[in-house]
Design a protein around this motif. Sequence first.
Motif, mmCIF file in Angstrom:
data_model
loop_
_atom_site.group_PDB
_atom_site.id
_atom_site.type_symbol
_atom_site.label_atom_id
_atom_site.label_comp_id
_atom_site.label_asym_id
_atom_site.label_seq_id
_atom_site.Cartn_x
_atom_site.Cartn_y
_atom_site.Cartn_z
ATOM 1 N N THR A 203 -20.488 3.922 20.614
ATOM 2 C CA THR A 203 -20.269 4.889 19.540
ATOM 3 C C THR A 203 -20.018 6.245 20.195
ATOM 4 O O THR A 203 -19.922 6.338 21.420
ATOM 5 N N CYS A 204 -19.935 7.282 19.373
ATOM 6 C CA CYS A 204 -19.740 8.632 19.910
ATOM 7 C C CYS A 204 -21.033 9.431 19.983
ATOM 8 O O CYS A 204 -21.158 10.322 20.816
ATOM 9 N N THR A 205 -21.985 9.148 19.080
ATOM 10 C CA THR A 205 -23.209 9.934 19.008
ATOM 11 C C THR A 205 -24.421 9.026 18.885
ATOM 12 O O THR A 205 -24.312 7.855 18.494
ATOM 13 N N GLY A 206 -25.583 9.591 19.178
ATOM 14 C CA GLY A 206 -26.819 8.846 19.004
ATOM 15 C C GLY A 206 -27.058 8.464 17.559
ATOM 16 O O GLY A 206 -27.563 7.378 17.267
ATOM 17 N N ALA B 62 -40.752 11.225 13.048
ATOM 18 C CA ALA B 62 -39.594 10.769 13.823
ATOM 19 C C ALA B 62 -38.342 11.568 13.509
ATOM 20 O O ALA B 62 -38.177 12.120 12.427
ATOM 21 N N TYR B 63 -37.457 11.583 14.491
ATOM 22 C CA TYR B 63 -36.076 12.025 14.273
ATOM 23 C C TYR B 63 -35.163 10.979 14.904
ATOM 24 O O TYR B 63 -35.281 10.678 16.091
ATOM 25 N N HIS B 64 -34.245 10.432 14.103
ATOM 26 C CA HIS B 64 -33.328 9.414 14.617
ATOM 27 C C HIS B 64 -31.874 9.682 14.290
ATOM 28 O O HIS B 64 -31.018 8.868 14.633
ATOM 29 N N VAL C 74 -32.382 8.011 23.284
ATOM 30 C CA VAL C 74 -31.491 9.161 23.339
ATOM 31 C C VAL C 74 -32.125 10.292 24.155
ATOM 32 O O VAL C 74 -31.460 10.914 24.989
ATOM 33 N N GLN C 75 -33.404 10.552 23.948
ATOM 34 C CA GLN C 75 -34.061 11.636 24.691
ATOM 35 C C GLN C 75 -34.772 11.170 25.962
ATOM 36 O O GLN C 75 -34.648 11.808 26.998
ATOM 37 N N PRO C 76 -35.536 10.062 25.950
ATOM 38 C CA PRO C 76 -36.282 9.702 27.162
ATOM 39 C C PRO C 76 -35.512 8.881 28.185
ATOM 40 O O PRO C 76 -36.023 8.621 29.272
ATOM 41 N N GLY C 77 -34.281 8.472 27.886
ATOM 42 C CA GLY C 77 -33.555 7.569 28.767
ATOM 43 C C GLY C 77 -32.935 8.232 29.978
ATOM 44 O O GLY C 77 -33.052 9.437 30.210
ATOM 45 N N PRO D 234 -26.598 12.319 26.349
ATOM 46 C CA PRO D 234 -26.943 12.518 27.758
ATOM 47 C C PRO D 234 -26.250 11.532 28.696
ATOM 48 O O PRO D 234 -26.069 11.828 29.876
ATOM 49 N N MET D 235 -25.812 10.383 28.170
ATOM 50 C CA MET D 235 -25.149 9.399 29.026
ATOM 51 C C MET D 235 -23.802 9.905 29.526
ATOM 52 O O MET D 235 -23.312 9.440 30.561
ATOM 53 N N GLY D 236 -23.204 10.877 28.828
ATOM 54 C CA GLY D 236 -21.937 11.451 29.260
ATOM 55 C C GLY D 236 -22.038 12.921 29.589
ATOM 56 O O GLY D 236 -21.034 13.628 29.622
#
Length: 413
Positions: free
Chosen positions: A120-123, A149-151, A242-245, A271-273
């Motif tokens: 996908t493009c975003t979390g 939570a925030y997802h 998304v945040q801890p990876g 963060p992956m990109g």
Amino acid sequence: MTRMINGFNGNTAALPEAERHLVERRQRLLGPSYRLFYDHPLHPVRAEGVRLYDAEGVEYLDCYNNVPSVGHCHPHVVAAIQRQAAVLNTHTRYLDEAVLDYSERLLATFPAALDRVMYTCTGSEAVDLALRIARFHTGAAGIIISENAYHGLTAATAAISPSLGDSVPLGPEVMTVRPGPGMAAEVEAAIAHLARRGIRTAAFIADSIFSTDGVIADPPGFLQGVIEAVHRAGALYIADEVQPGFGRLGSHFWGFMRHGITPDIVVMGKPMGNGMPIAAAVARSEVLERFGLEVRYFNTFGANHVSVAAAAAVLDVIEAEGLVANAARVGQHMAAGMRGMGEVRGAGLFLALDLGNAARAARVVNGLRARRVLIGASGKDGASLKIRPPLPFTEADADIFLSALADTLAHDA
């Protein structure tokens, strides 16, 4: 209007004239949804590594931004983006080796059972996709989440994001539980509560460090009982990375690994990109197979050539610069330096300092901004400082942060 933690209050009267006009122009053009950080909003014009610079060249130490995971404008990532943008940038409906090469590298960082990836493009999109897969696979609807939570920001992900506030209602099939030791019993109770309402549980989803719940990392392993309870109910476990990876927690490449579990689906984001629009859901093939055959799914810009080039370059940098080990070493140094200032929580380069008072935490965040150090706040009450710098953060950078933090706390005593 709901104010986000550490958000600008919208009062422009105290700002210098140029900034006041910029904020007022922004409010007029973008509307009230576009919030700003800090009592005195920041106006960076360039960035490099772990530092931001304003128009006057004033330097700010970035202890907050995880999206440029390998550092702002990392030259290796920038070069990869530039090269690919000059050659080809299209979608995954054409044959291409680059997305396959990257997928093999990405999947190699996971347990063997997690062997398929969808882009996908975003979390937010990745979480939305994971929810669709879980509900399709199980035939159930219920979702269990942590209490703050925030997802994400799509309709489906906002409905499982209580941190967005009371104006964004949770879905009727959503239950919240408190994170931390003892969570497994709460998950079992939530499953039973949903069942009494005639709702079977499709999935439990958690950010593996509970970043908006105040950063809950310890003791490692407390999620083992959770995944067992989830699987007993015939539901899926979704790990939101998304945040801890990408090595941020120091001990492992993915946050869920600290707990010795293998989720059914793992989602990751920008963060992956290093900030480029690329995100993904990684899953067990048996979970994805029927969904892939029977449900039409396509994302035009998901895994476009330029974003894949950026993502591959991020893996290069993490490996070449030893950033996972760096996160562990520098994170331990930072945590040790904060002991005695409040309750320290977290792992690697994802830390929280609980001050026990939301108003004081806000003052400290803004006090650090005045000292040219940038952090955020976390927790349902906003009483915890949130420290989450780019991965190349050094011990020397940490010492600057610790000195500024000690000075700020002393002046706010």
